[in-house]
Motif scaffolding. Structure first.
Motif, PDB file in Angstrom:
ATOM      1  N   GLU A 108      35.369  39.976  42.096  1.00 15.90           N
ATOM      2  CA  GLU A 108      34.381  39.608  43.115  1.00 15.90           C
ATOM      3  C   GLU A 108      33.633  40.828  43.635  1.00 15.90           C
ATOM      4  OE1 GLU A 108      36.399  37.513  46.194  1.00 15.90           O
ATOM      5  OE2 GLU A 108      36.984  35.863  44.883  1.00 15.90           O
ATOM      6  N   ALA A 109      34.334  41.957  43.726  1.00 18.67           N
ATOM      7  CA  ALA A 109      33.731  43.156  44.316  1.00 18.67           C
ATOM      8  C   ALA A 109      32.886  43.939  43.321  1.00 18.67           C
ATOM      9  CB  ALA A 109      34.824  44.064  44.863  1.00 18.67           C
ATOM     10  N   ALA A 110      33.155  43.795  42.027  1.00 19.76           N
ATOM     11  CA  ALA A 110      32.420  44.561  41.021  1.00 19.76           C
ATOM     12  C   ALA A 110      30.967  44.102  40.995  1.00 19.76           C
ATOM     13  CB  ALA A 110      33.073  44.397  39.653  1.00 19.76           C
ATOM     14  N   PRO A 111      30.019  45.044  41.110  1.00 18.70           N
ATOM     15  CA  PRO A 111      28.603  44.661  41.150  1.00 18.70           C
ATOM     16  C   PRO A 111      28.130  44.118  39.805  1.00 18.70           C
ATOM     17  CG  PRO A 111      28.813  47.041  41.029  1.00 18.70           C
ATOM     18  CD  PRO A 111      30.198  46.489  41.184  1.00 18.70           C
ATOM     19  N   GLU A 134      36.725  45.113  30.076  1.00 18.01           N
ATOM     20  CA  GLU A 134      37.987  45.666  30.562  1.00 18.01           C
ATOM     21  C   GLU A 134      38.697  44.685  31.489  1.00 18.01           C
ATOM     22  OE1 GLU A 134      39.476  48.222  29.505  1.00 18.01           O
ATOM     23  OE2 GLU A 134      37.912  49.374  28.530  1.00 18.01           O
ATOM     24  N   LEU A 135      37.943  44.054  32.388  1.00 18.55           N
ATOM     25  CA  LEU A 135      38.544  43.083  33.288  1.00 18.55           C
ATOM     26  C   LEU A 135      39.076  41.871  32.525  1.00 18.55           C
ATOM     27  CD1 LEU A 135      36.014  43.217  36.266  1.00 18.55           C
ATOM     28  CD2 LEU A 135      38.331  44.155  36.195  1.00 18.55           C
ATOM     29  N   THR A 136      38.367  41.454  31.503  1.00 23.05           N
ATOM     30  CA  THR A 136      38.830  40.345  30.676  1.00 23.05           C
ATOM     31  C   THR A 136      40.098  40.729  29.932  1.00 23.05           C
ATOM     32  OG1 THR A 136      36.562  39.553  30.428  1.00 23.05           O
ATOM     33  CG2 THR A 136      38.164  38.760  28.825  1.00 23.05           C
ATOM     34  N   SER A 137      40.165  41.955  29.459  1.00 17.68           N
ATOM     35  CA  SER A 137      41.366  42.441  28.777  1.00 17.68           C
ATOM     36  C   SER A 137      42.568  42.446  29.729  1.00 17.68           C
ATOM     37  CB  SER A 137      41.110  43.842  28.225  1.00 17.68           C
ATOM     38  OG  SER A 137      42.267  44.362  27.648  1.00 17.68           O
ATOM     39  N   HIS A 156      50.622  39.375  42.852  1.00 14.76           N
ATOM     40  CA  HIS A 156      49.771  40.346  43.559  1.00 14.76           C
ATOM     41  C   HIS A 156      48.752  40.964  42.603  1.00 14.76           C
ATOM     42  CE1 HIS A 156      53.015  40.886  46.850  1.00 14.76           C
ATOM     43  NE2 HIS A 156      52.132  39.989  47.207  1.00 14.76           N
ATOM     44  N   LEU A 157      49.182  41.259  41.381  1.00 16.48           N
ATOM     45  CA  LEU A 157      48.243  41.799  40.390  1.00 16.48           C
ATOM     46  C   LEU A 157      47.129  40.797  40.097  1.00 16.48           C
ATOM     47  CD1 LEU A 157      50.622  43.529  37.822  1.00 16.48           C
ATOM     48  CD2 LEU A 157      48.915  44.640  39.290  1.00 16.48           C
ATOM     49  N   ARG A 158      47.493  39.535  39.954  1.00 13.23           N
ATOM     50  CA  ARG A 158      46.487  38.503  39.673  1.00 13.23           C
ATOM     51  C   ARG A 158      45.494  38.396  40.822  1.00 13.23           C
ATOM     52  NH1 ARG A 158      48.399  33.052  37.078  1.00 13.23           N
ATOM     53  NH2 ARG A 158      48.017  34.248  35.203  1.00 13.23           N
ATOM     54  N   GLU A 159      46.000  38.422  42.062  1.00 10.15           N
ATOM     55  CA  GLU A 159      45.112  38.366  43.228  1.00 10.15           C
ATOM     56  C   GLU A 159      44.216  39.597  43.300  1.00 10.15           C
ATOM     57  OE1 GLU A 159      47.730  37.948  46.547  1.00 10.15           O
ATOM     58  OE2 GLU A 159      48.385  35.939  45.939  1.00 10.15           O
ATOM     59  N   SER A 160      44.778  40.767  43.007  1.00 13.04           N
ATOM     60  CA  SER A 160      43.985  42.000  43.040  1.00 13.04           C
ATOM     61  C   SER A 160      42.893  41.981  41.990  1.00 13.04           C
ATOM     62  CB  SER A 160      44.890  43.212  42.824  1.00 13.04           C
ATOM     63  OG  SER A 160      45.798  43.340  43.877  1.00 13.04           O
TER      64      SER A 160
END
Length: 96
Positions: free
Chosen positions: A54-57, A6-9, A44-48
């Protein structure tokens, strides 16, 4: 889909958004307030997304192993005196 998928998408969609904004800026110019705001929001979306990755375990990118340099000099033949030729069988035996 997994979280990583999902993050890659999302990353692909953001990349498409930035490409589209670049084409749009070429057509109508960069000076407009609306385009500057769109660019800011997209950044901002790219930074988020980077913070979310980084936060996803357990989603840290796999670390590539350090490369090992293999010298071009030949190995010392005395290293191989007590071993058989692998795959070829021992010198004093024959295949059935």
């Amino acid at each position: 889909m997994s979280v990583n998928d999902e993050l890659t998408s999302i990353q692909r969609c953001l990349d498409d958004l930035f490409r589209s904004m670049g084409r749009l800026e070429q057509q109508i110019g960069k000076g407009g307030l609306e385009l500057r705001r769109l660019r800011s929001d997209a950044n901002h979306l790219r930074e988020s997304l980077a913070l979310l990755r980084e936060a996803a375990p357990g989603l840290a990118q796999p670390r590539r192993p350090d490369l090992v340099t293999i010298p071009d000099t030949p190995y010392d033949n005395s290293l191989w005196t007590d071993s058989d030729d692998e795959g070829l069988g021992a010198h004093d035996r024959h295949a059935p």
